[in-house]
Enzyme design. Structure first.
Site, mmCIF file in Angstrom:
data_model
loop_
_atom_site.group_PDB
_atom_site.id
_atom_site.type_symbol
_atom_site.label_atom_id
_atom_site.label_comp_id
_atom_site.label_asym_id
_atom_site.label_seq_id
_atom_site.Cartn_x
_atom_site.Cartn_y
_atom_site.Cartn_z
ATOM 1 N N ASP A 45 0.822 -1.211 0.000
ATOM 2 C CA ASP A 45 0.000 0.000 0.000
ATOM 3 C C ASP A 45 0.861 1.268 0.000
ATOM 4 O OD1 ASP A 45 -2.060 -1.854 0.312
ATOM 5 O OD2 ASP A 45 -2.065 -1.637 2.493
ATOM 6 N N GLU A 228 -11.304 -1.432 -4.121
ATOM 7 C CA GLU A 228 -10.652 -0.815 -2.964
ATOM 8 C C GLU A 228 -9.484 0.059 -3.417
ATOM 9 O OE1 GLU A 228 -9.442 -4.091 -0.513
ATOM 10 O OE2 GLU A 228 -7.696 -4.562 -1.741
ATOM 11 N N HIS A 291 -2.889 -1.409 -5.444
ATOM 12 C CA HIS A 291 -2.833 -0.345 -4.440
ATOM 13 C C HIS A 291 -1.673 0.616 -4.692
ATOM 14 C CE1 HIS A 291 -4.569 0.876 -0.454
ATOM 15 N NE2 HIS A 291 -3.661 1.806 -0.731
ATOM 16 N N ARG A 319 4.466 -8.942 0.272
ATOM 17 C CA ARG A 319 4.517 -8.033 -0.875
ATOM 18 C C ARG A 319 5.721 -7.094 -0.820
ATOM 19 N NH1 ARG A 319 -1.757 -6.389 -0.017
ATOM 20 N NH2 ARG A 319 -0.917 -6.186 2.095
#
Length: 354
Positions: A45, A228, A291, A319
């Site tokens: 993110d 999202e 993201h 990630r």
């Protein structure tokens, strides 16, 4: 031979040729070293904002929310924790996807959190922090939850919400986020994108409006349908919302796009937004692209996307964070191209080589 491997060989040959040539011509190491490779760091993110010649990365970890500062987009600075969650509160656990923004001389951090640690993730709500000064590393005041429900007269009726980000348009501030239609007893609940008006950077002043649901074939078909991670991107009078769709823990995670068909129209009207996608997705060497956030090169001539990918095809949230330049189509829409595999040399953002 796979196409991705061929591309890797071409990039590597080009890189070695260029750097060898530069050194042979007597260039200094500083001017010869004009490439970087992804990933630039572990994490997820990614949020980056450029201000006064510095890049500020913001993320969750180290027991709270951290910020780093660097002149180089490709080399985040030291992570400094600027806020730690209180004990026994609505925002004590599960700190997700913080974003750092600057309004009217102060910094604001938007984030999601929950009252209980771990899963199932049933209690995520969105909050905002306000800096005490123009120093992003200074103290922050917890401004509480922002309202993300359907009855603005009853602020206790807040709904599950994550990934809140602000949109400033035509003199009005809005909040965008991902949420559930209703609070549920399972975290396997469909997620939608919502918008609401704001009266200031920490106060939502209207009921929410749903502007996107996972309905397209490229948004559905997996374990969970979701929209999202909405992010605002502006270019030549156009406004886009780039968002993540499909499952964040699977390799199919990807980016979709909403375009405001006319910036004189109200963004609170779902019909004002035109959906297209996927606009950026993985391949046989890059998995789970999603993201993102956006920024400019040091000299302001290039557009760059920061995004995260999965480290393997195995389900999960292991990630890393990557960077890549992107361009624009003739009609003004985004052109993110293909994600470049790890280890392939990429020219540093224009102005960073100096």
């Amino acid at each position: 031979m796979r196409k991705g491997l061929s591309v890797l060989m071409v990039y590597t040959f080009f890189f070695l040729g260029c750097t060898t040539s530069a050194v042979e011509k007597g260039s200094s190491p500083a001017t010869a070293n004009v490439y970087f490779t992804n990933p630039i760091t572990d994490g997820a993110d990614p949020w980056v904002i450029k201000k006064d010649g510095y890049y500020y990365y913001c993320g969750s970890g180290m027991g709270g929310i951290y910020i780093s500062k660097s002149r180089k987009l490709t080399e985040p600075g030291e992570r400094v924790v600027v806020w730690r969650p209180p004990a026994e509160s609505w925002n004590s656990h599960n700190i997700w996807a913080p974003e750092l923004h600057f309004f009217n001389g102060k910094w604001y951090i938007y984030y999601a959190a929950a009252k209980k640690a771990g899963g199932p993730f049933l209690y995520q709500q969105s909050g905002v922090l306000e800096s005490a000064s123009e120093d992003p590393f200074g103290a922050y005041l917890d401004k509480g939850r922002v309202y993300t429900g359907d009855n603005i007269q009853d602020t206790s009726s807040v709904k599950w919400a994550i990934d809140l980000t602000p949109l400033s348009l035509n003199g009005q501030l809005y909040a965008l986020w991902s949420g559930w239609e209703n609070n549920a007893e399972t975290d396997r609940t469909k997620q939608h994108l919502y918008i609401a008006r704001m009266s200031n950077p920490w106060t939502i002043s209207s009921n929410r409006v749903r502007i996107s649901s996972p309905t397209e074939p490229w948004e559905t078909g997996g374990e969970l349908d979701l929209n999202e991670g909405p992010q605002v991107l502006k270019h030549q009078g156009k406004v886009f919302i780039i968002y993540s769709t499909r499952e964040s823990w699977l390799k199919e995670y990807r980016l979709g796009q909403l375009a405001l068909s006319d910036t004189t129209l109200s963004p609170m009207e779902p019909a004002s937004w035109v959906k297209s996608g996927p606009v950026f997705q993985g391949n046989d060497q890059v998995f789970g692209v999603g993201h993102c956030s956006f920024t400019k090169s040091p000299d302001g001539t290039e557009d760059w996307i920061a995004y995260h990918t999965k480290k393997s095809t195995a389900p999960g949230w292991n990630r890393d964070i990557r960077l890549q330049e992107f361009t624009w189509h003739a009609d003004g829409s985004t052109d993110f191209g293909e994600p470049i595999p790890a280890g392939v040399p990429i020219k540093v953002p224009s102005g960073e080589e100096k």
